[in-house]
Design a protein around this motif. Structure first.
Motif, PDB file in Angstrom:
ATOM      1  N   VAL A  15       0.856  -1.177   0.000  1.00  0.00           N
ATOM      2  CA  VAL A  15       0.000   0.000   0.000  1.00  0.00           C
ATOM      3  C   VAL A  15       0.894   1.229   0.000  1.00  0.00           C
ATOM      4  CG1 VAL A  15      -1.919  -1.130   1.197  1.00  0.00           C
ATOM      5  CG2 VAL A  15      -0.146   0.007   2.525  1.00  0.00           C
ATOM      6  N   ALA A  16       0.357   2.334  -0.474  1.00  0.00           N
ATOM      7  CA  ALA A  16       1.118   3.584  -0.478  1.00  0.00           C
ATOM      8  C   ALA A  16       0.160   4.756  -0.408  1.00  0.00           C
ATOM      9  CB  ALA A  16       1.981   3.685  -1.730  1.00  0.00           C
ATOM     10  N   LEU A  17       0.620   5.833   0.197  1.00  0.00           N
ATOM     11  CA  LEU A  17      -0.112   7.101   0.194  1.00  0.00           C
ATOM     12  C   LEU A  17       0.671   8.101  -0.642  1.00  0.00           C
ATOM     13  CD1 LEU A  17      -1.478   7.890   3.787  1.00  0.00           C
ATOM     14  CD2 LEU A  17      -2.799   7.420   1.718  1.00  0.00           C
ATOM     15  N   ILE A  18      -0.013   8.706  -1.601  1.00  0.00           N
ATOM     16  CA  ILE A  18       0.595   9.703  -2.472  1.00  0.00           C
ATOM     17  C   ILE A  18      -0.121  11.029  -2.263  1.00  0.00           C
ATOM     18  CG2 ILE A  18       1.043  10.365  -4.863  1.00  0.00           C
ATOM     19  CD1 ILE A  18       1.081   7.372  -5.562  1.00  0.00           C
ATOM     20  N   ILE A  40      -5.737  -4.883   5.449  1.00  0.00           N
ATOM     21  CA  ILE A  40      -6.372  -3.817   6.243  1.00  0.00           C
ATOM     22  C   ILE A  40      -5.448  -3.312   7.349  1.00  0.00           C
ATOM     23  CG2 ILE A  40      -8.315  -3.232   7.752  1.00  0.00           C
ATOM     24  CD1 ILE A  40      -8.958  -3.392   4.727  1.00  0.00           C
ATOM     25  N   PRO A  41      -4.729  -4.192   8.080  1.00  0.00           N
ATOM     26  CA  PRO A  41      -3.761  -3.653   9.049  1.00  0.00           C
ATOM     27  C   PRO A  41      -2.668  -2.805   8.400  1.00  0.00           C
ATOM     28  CG  PRO A  41      -4.257  -5.934   9.553  1.00  0.00           C
ATOM     29  CD  PRO A  41      -4.895  -5.644   8.232  1.00  0.00           C
ATOM     30  N   MET A  42      -2.238  -3.148   7.177  1.00  0.00           N
ATOM     31  CA  MET A  42      -1.234  -2.338   6.487  1.00  0.00           C
ATOM     32  C   MET A  42      -1.781  -0.944   6.188  1.00  0.00           C
ATOM     33  SD  MET A  42       0.552  -5.036   3.830  1.00  0.00           S
ATOM     34  CE  MET A  42       1.849  -3.933   3.285  1.00  0.00           C
ATOM     35  N   ILE A  43      -3.038  -0.895   5.741  1.00  0.00           N
ATOM     36  CA  ILE A  43      -3.661   0.400   5.465  1.00  0.00           C
ATOM     37  C   ILE A  43      -3.821   1.197   6.756  1.00  0.00           C
ATOM     38  CG2 ILE A  43      -5.760   1.538   4.641  1.00  0.00           C
ATOM     39  CD1 ILE A  43      -6.116  -0.851   2.712  1.00  0.00           C
ATOM     40  N   ALA A  44      -4.259   0.532   7.800  1.00  0.00           N
ATOM     41  CA  ALA A  44      -4.466   1.209   9.087  1.00  0.00           C
ATOM     42  C   ALA A  44      -3.172   1.773   9.650  1.00  0.00           C
ATOM     43  CB  ALA A  44      -5.093   0.243  10.083  1.00  0.00           C
ATOM     44  N   GLY A  45      -2.044   1.179   9.298  1.00  0.00           N
ATOM     45  CA  GLY A  45      -0.752   1.642   9.779  1.00  0.00           C
ATOM     46  C   GLY A  45      -0.219   2.871   9.055  1.00  0.00           C
ATOM     47  N   GLY A  49      -4.685   6.497   9.181  1.00  0.00           N
ATOM     48  CA  GLY A  49      -5.337   5.234   8.851  1.00  0.00           C
ATOM     49  C   GLY A  49      -5.507   5.014   7.370  1.00  0.00           C
ATOM     50  N   GLY A  50      -4.673   5.715   6.570  1.00  0.00           N
ATOM     51  CA  GLY A  50      -4.736   5.557   5.120  1.00  0.00           C
ATOM     52  C   GLY A  50      -5.847   6.337   4.452  1.00  0.00           C
TER      53      GLY A  50
END
Length: 205
Positions: A15-18, A40-45, A49-50
């Protein structure tokens, strides 16, 4: 605009946030078959919370289960957040990362498919396709490669046939979506299976 990218088409889960053209957070893990438990835990991290204004999700081709897990999560989050949602293909994603690293113009992406086949497509350096996406037996893919450099998690099948090829084994990474042009991040968030389904509908007698 903040964009959440979800990638689950292979044994990797990322996952990534841009935001404003910059990757501000990312996570990448090789989970095998554990996408449903890990995503979902990866996004929450991720920061906040993504939560994002737009969600991009890998639609395949790749693992049938992994692709469906990613799309289901993306659709659920988009509904809950009121976010936009769109898809992209795993093949140009891997190509984009490859061209940013060591690939040259007119190289191919080779990904593991099902039933001993590989998905394959050639791209120019600007990510325009040089061939259609196909699912082939490794020996047929080797002939179709025609001396091109290749990258992906399916290259090991070709290396087993010819160890003199210029091959780079790689898994897709959500953060590489920042390298994709806008037209390649506007697909419908629906699975790209790459080949016909194994199950066939029964025919009434």
């Amino acid at each position: 605009m903040r964009i959440l990218v979800i990638e689950t088409s292979t044994t990797a889960c990322s996952v990534a946030l841009i935001e404003d053209g910059v990757v501000i957070a990312r996570a990448h893990d090789v989970v095998g078959r554990g996408h449903a438990e890990r995503l979902i835990p990866m996004i929450a991290g991720l920061p906040d919370g993504g939560r994002a204004d737009r969600i991009l999700v890998d639609c395949g081709p790749g693992s049938f289960t992994g692709v469906r897990v990613g799309i289901a999560a993306a659709r659920g989050l988009a509904l809950g957040w009121g976010a936009q949602i769109a898809g992209f293909s795993s093949l140009p994603l891997i190509a984009a990362a490859g061209f940013a690293d060591r690939l040259t113009d007119d190289s191919a992406v080779v990904m593991e498919g099902g039933h001993g086949e590989v998905f394959m497509q050639a791209f120019a350096a600007d990510l325009s396709p040089r061939s259609a996406m196909v699912s082939l037996k490794p020996e047929v893919a080797l002939a179709a490669l025609a001396g091109r450099r290749a990258v992906g998690n399916g290259v090991r099948w070709l290396a087993a046939l010819d160890d003199g090829l210029d091959l780079t084994e790689a898994l897709p990474d959500a953060a590489a979506a920042i390298l994709l042009p806008a037209e390649l991040t506007a697909l419908s968030p629906s699975p790209i299976y790459g080949r016909a389904p194994d199950a066939k509908p029964s025919v009434a007698k």
